[in-house]
Design a protein around this motif. Structure first.
Motif, PDB file in Angstrom:
ATOM      1  N   GLY A 271       0.824  -1.209   0.000  1.00  0.00           N
ATOM      2  CA  GLY A 271       0.000   0.000   0.000  1.00  0.00           C
ATOM      3  C   GLY A 271       0.853   1.251   0.000  1.00  0.00           C
ATOM      4  N   ARG A 275       1.017   4.104  -2.779  1.00  0.00           N
ATOM      5  CA  ARG A 275       0.745   5.489  -2.398  1.00  0.00           C
ATOM      6  C   ARG A 275       1.897   6.390  -2.846  1.00  0.00           C
ATOM      7  NH1 ARG A 275      -0.377   9.699  -2.388  1.00  0.00           N
ATOM      8  NH2 ARG A 275      -1.178  11.142  -0.817  1.00  0.00           N
ATOM      9  N   LYS A 278       1.812   6.908  -6.623  1.00  0.00           N
ATOM     10  CA  LYS A 278       0.771   7.880  -6.968  1.00  0.00           C
ATOM     11  C   LYS A 278       1.256   9.307  -6.739  1.00  0.00           C
ATOM     12  CE  LYS A 278      -4.090   8.959  -6.030  1.00  0.00           C
ATOM     13  NZ  LYS A 278      -5.275   8.598  -5.200  1.00  0.00           N
ATOM     14  N   THR A 544       3.144   4.431   6.665  1.00  0.00           N
ATOM     15  CA  THR A 544       3.072   3.013   6.293  1.00  0.00           C
ATOM     16  C   THR A 544       3.565   2.117   7.420  1.00  0.00           C
ATOM     17  OG1 THR A 544       3.379   3.571   3.957  1.00  0.00           O
ATOM     18  CG2 THR A 544       3.834   1.299   4.613  1.00  0.00           C
ATOM     19  N   ARG A 593      -5.000   0.514   4.792  1.00  0.00           N
ATOM     20  CA  ARG A 593      -5.057   1.945   5.091  1.00  0.00           C
ATOM     21  C   ARG A 593      -3.809   2.669   4.596  1.00  0.00           C
ATOM     22  NH1 ARG A 593      -4.720   3.613   9.902  1.00  0.00           N
ATOM     23  NH2 ARG A 593      -5.990   5.492   9.655  1.00  0.00           N
ATOM     24  N   LEU A 595      -2.721   2.624   1.751  1.00  0.00           N
ATOM     25  CA  LEU A 595      -2.982   3.120   0.399  1.00  0.00           C
ATOM     26  C   LEU A 595      -3.373   4.591   0.388  1.00  0.00           C
ATOM     27  CD1 LEU A 595      -4.945   0.129  -1.144  1.00  0.00           C
ATOM     28  CD2 LEU A 595      -2.789   1.059  -2.006  1.00  0.00           C
ATOM     29  N   SER A 596      -3.907   5.072   1.490  1.00  0.00           N
ATOM     30  CA  SER A 596      -4.382   6.454   1.534  1.00  0.00           C
ATOM     31  C   SER A 596      -3.592   7.286   2.541  1.00  0.00           C
ATOM     32  CB  SER A 596      -5.871   6.492   1.886  1.00  0.00           C
ATOM     33  OG  SER A 596      -6.115   5.823   3.127  1.00  0.00           O
ATOM     34  N   THR A 599       0.727  12.803   2.892  1.00  0.00           N
ATOM     35  CA  THR A 599       2.049  13.258   2.486  1.00  0.00           C
ATOM     36  C   THR A 599       2.509  14.354   3.452  1.00  0.00           C
ATOM     37  OG1 THR A 599       1.043  14.809   0.926  1.00  0.00           O
ATOM     38  CG2 THR A 599       1.680  12.653   0.074  1.00  0.00           C
TER      39      THR A 599
END
Length: 619
Positions: A271, A275, A278, A544, A593, A595-596, A599
């Motif tokens: 994840g 992330r 992305k 993470t 979680r 994944l979201s 930053t």
């Protein structure tokens, strides 16, 4: 493979061949146990104790009490968790098969000492260059071996080797390093070292040596191995002792299999990897995310990392006969016909001011000196001080701060002014340094091959107090490996940064403009030309790791609770193995979680993907 075996066993059972099914499963699980035990022994001999021992004990116990279906379920989930972790470790990671795409493969050997164009030129592999060979290096080609310049003078881009952002001019007899990028004229050099012994290949060797010397990172879940195994065996042993039933031992251990621990961290790391991707950051393994979360020291290269890596106009000095915009417009119009790095900065400055460029009736670039163009009825020459002085004797020098360079301008044989350019710090550099200090980074340093005066000037602007300048690649590696506290993060972009990126605990390459070497050697590559992504990488790594730890503790807590219930004998082994899958599901759902994850929250610079804007000019 395990899934196929499980289907075969179930099919045999349904077909009424229960005994055959039992033996088939027993033999297969036994082979898995032996294979796992061999790996465990090797790990123990290396001082490493993992969670696999708990799974092996559970498989042996279930086979011993005849619960072969439960043993198959354990094997299935164990192999699945390990496969998922291996995938997380390999994701986005490439082997260092070639240090540079731009590495010189061919050298042009001049067979005699005549003029360029009249001699015979023989193309050979760069590795076949011998000491004493005279080589022709064409415009924009990379020098294939360390050499001395034979041509009277020439300009080279050495930024990828030394960190110096400005082109360097050499005269005949001076040494030119392999890996330097030739300017706009064909030049001759005489090899003083074979390609394999040259500076470029030494950088390659440093990268490989640094990568091989790095200690492996311990798997996150294995840190819980000994205490979790001990607690599980104590509960299972107590259940057996109190009940007097050996099957109770197996029923408890089925619920103690380490699948949640083995799966939670890889899923969270996957994840985090997604992330980060992305956000424009390619992180090469889950272990790198874990290291990012724990970083305590950070080191930065200067050119192209803390600075923008492209000279921008900072001042215009003119004589009384000319105004700033007029000189800039004439100079930019002439520089349309130049490939010099300063020319781009001058053109960008004129564009930023909205100055329309004129077409030249004729133009001529004098290599290493400047460019001359006929703009309307005026002859405009832009170049270095000595060249302009030879054409306009009234030329006078301008004062330059560290890191600045000047392009002098003459119009119709008279000195018109000078354009001062500098490689300014990135607008986001100070904010990123401040963010890192506020999020657990105790020490921040600059490691650069550039001059001390220039490095100090940039460091003051971005908020770095510890500066090491005039460094060669090997010296950067030594300083990074000695840096405390650890782990150490290193950020760079050029070929000269590749060894230290490989040697640091975490190396991040500014890949938007950086050399392939830096990207190959680094643990993470930033795809967007923004230093904010370094802070984002640390933030994603921290989030993470928190998610991974929480998921593991969720798995441990639920497993222990279920083991305590199983001591009463109310959960059969097969049911326990299936219930354990619900625990896996709970840990996976929580691990997702990552994944979201958040930053850094820092704003991206508005011009990170555009040319730098000229600052207000001053006389």
């Amino acid at each position: 493979m395990t899934a196929i075996v499980a289907v075969v066993v179930l099919a045999l059972g349904i077909a009424g061949l229960a005994e055959t099914s039992r033996w088939f499963a027993t033999i297969y699980v036994s082979l898995i146990i032996v294979w796992t035990l061999v790996g465990m022994v090797r790990d123990v001999l290396r001082g490493h104790f993992g969670l696999d021992v708990l799974a092996v004990i559970a498989m042996i116990a279930t086979l011993a009490v005849g619960e072969y279906v439960a043993s198959l379920i354990i094997v299935l989930m164990l192999s699945g968790g390990e496969a998922l972790e291996d995938y997380a470790a390999r994701r986005a990671k490439k082997e260092l098969t070639s240090l540079l795409d731009r590495a010189p493969q061919i050298a042009h050997i001049v067979d005699s000492g005549g003029a360029v164009g009249s001699d015979a030129i023989t193309d050979v592999a760069a590795d076949d260059v011998q000491v004493g060979d005279v080589l022709l290096v064409r415009p924009s080609e990379v020098v294939p071996a360390d050499a001395v310049l034979v041509t009277d003078s020439a300009s080279f881009d050495e930024s990828s080797l030394t960190g110096e952002s400005m082109p360097v001019t050499h005269i005949a007899g001076e040494e030119v390093l392999s890996g330097a990028l030739n300017g706009s004229q064909a030049v001759r050099v005489r090899a003083i070292r074979r390609s394999a012994d040259s500076q470029y290949q030494q950088i390659v060797a440093l990268v490989q040596e640094a990568q091989e010397s790095r200690a492996p990172v311990v798997r996150l879940a294995d840190r819980f191995a000994i205490p979790f195994t001990a607690v599980s065996l104590i509960i299972a042993g107590a259940a057996w002792a109190i009940s007097g039933d050996a099957s109770r031992f197996a029923e408890v251990l089925v619920l103690a299999t380490p699948c949640p621990l083995l799966i939670a961290a890889p899923v969270a790391f996957l994840g985090g990897l997604s992330r980060a991707a992305k956000a424009g950051i390619i992180i090469k393994s889950g272990a790198v995310i874990e290291q990012l979360a724990g970083v305590r020291s950070a080191a930065f290269d200067k050119t192209g990392t803390l600075t923008q890596g492209r000279p921008a106009l900072v001042a215009v000095h003119t004589t009384d006969e000319f105004d700033d915009d007029h000189v800039l417009q004439l100079a930019a119009s002439a520089e349309q016909y130049s490939s010099h790095v300063l020319a781009e900065g001058i053109r960008n400055a004129a564009s930023a001011r909205g100055l329309a460029l004129s077409t030249a009736a004729s133009a001529n670039e004098v290599a290493t000196n400047g460019v001359s163009a006929l703009i309307g009825s005026r002859t405009v020459v832009v170049g270095k001080l000595a060249y302009i002085t030879s054409l306009a004797p009234d030329t006078h020098t301008v004062d330059l701060a560290p890191g600045q360079a000047a392009a002098y301008v003459a119009v119709d044989g008279r000195f018109a002014g000078a354009l001062v350019l500098a490689d300014d710090p990135r607008p986001e550099s100070r904010a990123v340094i401040s963010w890192l200090r506020g999020h657990g980074i105790e020490r921040v340093a600059m490691l650069t091959g550039d001059a001390r005066s220039t490095a100090d000037a940039v460091a003051r602007e971005v908020g770095i107090t510890e500066v090491r300048a005039d460094l060669l690649p090997g010296e950067k590696v030594r300083l990074a490996t000695q840096m405390q506290p650890r782990p150490v993060l290193m950020v760079g972009d050029g070929v000269n940064d590749a060894p230290v990126l490989a040697a640091a605990d975490v190396g991040i390459a500014m890949g938007a403009k950086g050399a392939t070497a830096a990207g190959d050697a680094a643990d993470a590559v930033i795809l967007k030309d923004s230093l904010v992504k370094v802070a984002d990488a640390v933030a994603i790594g921290s989030h993470t790791l928190r998610v991974a730890f929480t998921a593991i503790w969720i798995g441990i807590a639920i497993s222990i609770a279920l083991m305590l219930v199983a001591t009463t004998g109310v959960i059969p082994a097969v049911v326990g193995a299936l219930v354990q899958e619900l625990v896996d599901l709970a840990t996976i759902l929580y691990a997702l979680r990552a994944l979201s994850g958040p930053t850094s929250g820092l704003d991206e610079p508005a011009h990170s993907d555009r040319a730098p804007t000229a600052l207000t000019a001053r006389r």
